[in-house]
Design a protein around this motif. Structure first.
Motif, PDB file in Angstrom:
ATOM      1  N   HIS A  86      -3.655   0.956  -3.230  1.00  0.00           N
ATOM      2  CA  HIS A  86      -3.134  -0.409  -3.286  1.00  0.00           C
ATOM      3  C   HIS A  86      -2.306  -0.529  -4.561  1.00  0.00           C
ATOM      4  O   HIS A  86      -2.701  -0.052  -5.623  1.00  0.00           O
ATOM      5  CB  HIS A  86      -4.273  -1.434  -3.306  1.00  0.00           C
ATOM      6  N   VAL A 127      -7.802   3.139  -2.330  1.00  0.00           N
ATOM      7  CA  VAL A 127      -8.513   2.408  -1.281  1.00  0.00           C
ATOM      8  C   VAL A 127      -9.392   3.385  -0.507  1.00  0.00           C
ATOM      9  O   VAL A 127     -10.550   3.109  -0.220  1.00  0.00           O
ATOM     10  CB  VAL A 127      -7.503   1.739  -0.312  1.00  0.00           C
ATOM     11  N   ARG A 128      -8.793   4.532  -0.181  1.00  0.00           N
ATOM     12  CA  ARG A 128      -9.486   5.562   0.621  1.00  0.00           C
ATOM     13  C   ARG A 128      -8.928   6.909   0.250  1.00  0.00           C
ATOM     14  O   ARG A 128      -7.700   7.082   0.258  1.00  0.00           O
ATOM     15  CB  ARG A 128      -9.155   5.375   2.110  1.00  0.00           C
ATOM     16  N   TYR A 158       0.849  -1.197   0.000  1.00  0.00           N
ATOM     17  CA  TYR A 158       0.000   0.000   0.000  1.00  0.00           C
ATOM     18  C   TYR A 158       0.881   1.241   0.000  1.00  0.00           C
ATOM     19  O   TYR A 158       1.987   1.231   0.561  1.00  0.00           O
ATOM     20  CB  TYR A 158      -0.910   0.002   1.237  1.00  0.00           C
TER      21      TYR A 158
END
Ligand SMILES: Cc1cc2nc3c(=O)[nH]c(=O)nc-3n(C[C@H](O)[C@H](O)[C@H](O)COP(=O)(O)O)c2cc1C
Length: 232
Positions: A119, A130-131, A110
């Motif tokens: 990722h 991912v966020r 990550y």
């Protein structure tokens, strides 16, 4: 007629097929199926395979760096660091830059920047979000308040899917995974030096908290954090 190179490849392939048939208990004889194509992944620049610094110089100059300038790293630098960690270096057999016990490839990688948590897909040499948001401060808190985590422009975090390796090697697989994370991290440290950057391995953190922040799937567990940036 097969030339010698093709012939050697054919022999290697046959060994792999045969060892799989025998239960695949030989070291380094499986082709990993651990990397899936992600549709919306953004490709990173093609990594360099040559640089101005020798391996000896990079080894000689590597030192843990814990204070970084705020300057963000560019895509080329980030791509190069991720490639050194886990990039594909043999497309035919999908072997990666760092060695892996039995080529089981338990590591998931990550990247954390001020923009998002991503990722890394070794197969595509690409990032998928991912966020969104800046989670470095939260990760710094989870790492016992270490400033090198909070203030680094980039964090590379290794997580592992333990079963990929323990399925084949039992309890010893756990040790192999830790060793593998060390190999991948050292590749980052040396690549960072070669790019004029600095890094530090961080093992002191609350795993459960980091897993939550990274939104890791249930089967993954965080292992190691490597902050990287321009030394201050
Ligand atoms: C497994 C491992 C975990 C480490 N964890 C941390 C850490 O949490 N924070 C930190 O600042 N340094 C950490 N380090 C870095 C060591 O403190 C550092 O390597 C050591 O002081 C030697 O310095 P050098 O890396 O500059 O040679 C870790 C190193 C290793 C190998």
């Amino acid at each position: 007629m097969m030339n010698r190179r093709k012939w050697n490849r054919w022999i290697v392939r046959m060994c792999i097929v045969m060892s799989a048939g025998l239960g695949g208990d030989m070291y380094g004889q499986s082709v990993p199926e651990t990397d899936v194509e992600v549709v919306d992944a953004v490709r990173l620049p093609t990594p360099m395979k040559a640089g101005r610094m020798s391996v000896e110089e990079a080894v000689a100059h590597r030192r843990s760096v814990r204070a970084f300038r705020a300057e963000p790293l560019n895509e080329m630098q980030l791509g190069q660091l991720l490639w050194a960690a886990q990039g594909i270096t043999d497309t035919e057999f999908r072997r990666r830059a760092a060695p892996s016990a039995g080529a089981t490839y338990p590591l998931e990688t990550y990247l954390v920047t001020d923009k998002a948590i991503y990722h890394y897909s070794p197969l595509q040499h690409a990032l998928s979000v991912v966020r969104e948001g800046d989670f470095r401060e939260a990760l710094g808190k989870a790492a016992l308040g270490q400033g090198c985590v909070t203030f680094a422009p980039a964090l590379i975090v290794f997580a592992a899917v333990e079963e990929r390796t323990t399925e084949r090697y039992g309890r010893k697989g756990k040790r192999y995974i830790d060793m593998e994370a060390g190999h991948a991290a050292e590749n980052i440290h040396l690549q960072a030096v070669a790019l004029g950057l600095g890094s530090v391995p961080v093992g002191a953190f609350d795993t459960v908290e980091v897993d939550k922040i990274l939104r890791l799937p249930r089967e993954q567990e965080s292992l190691y954090i490597v902050p990287v940036g321009y030394p201050r």
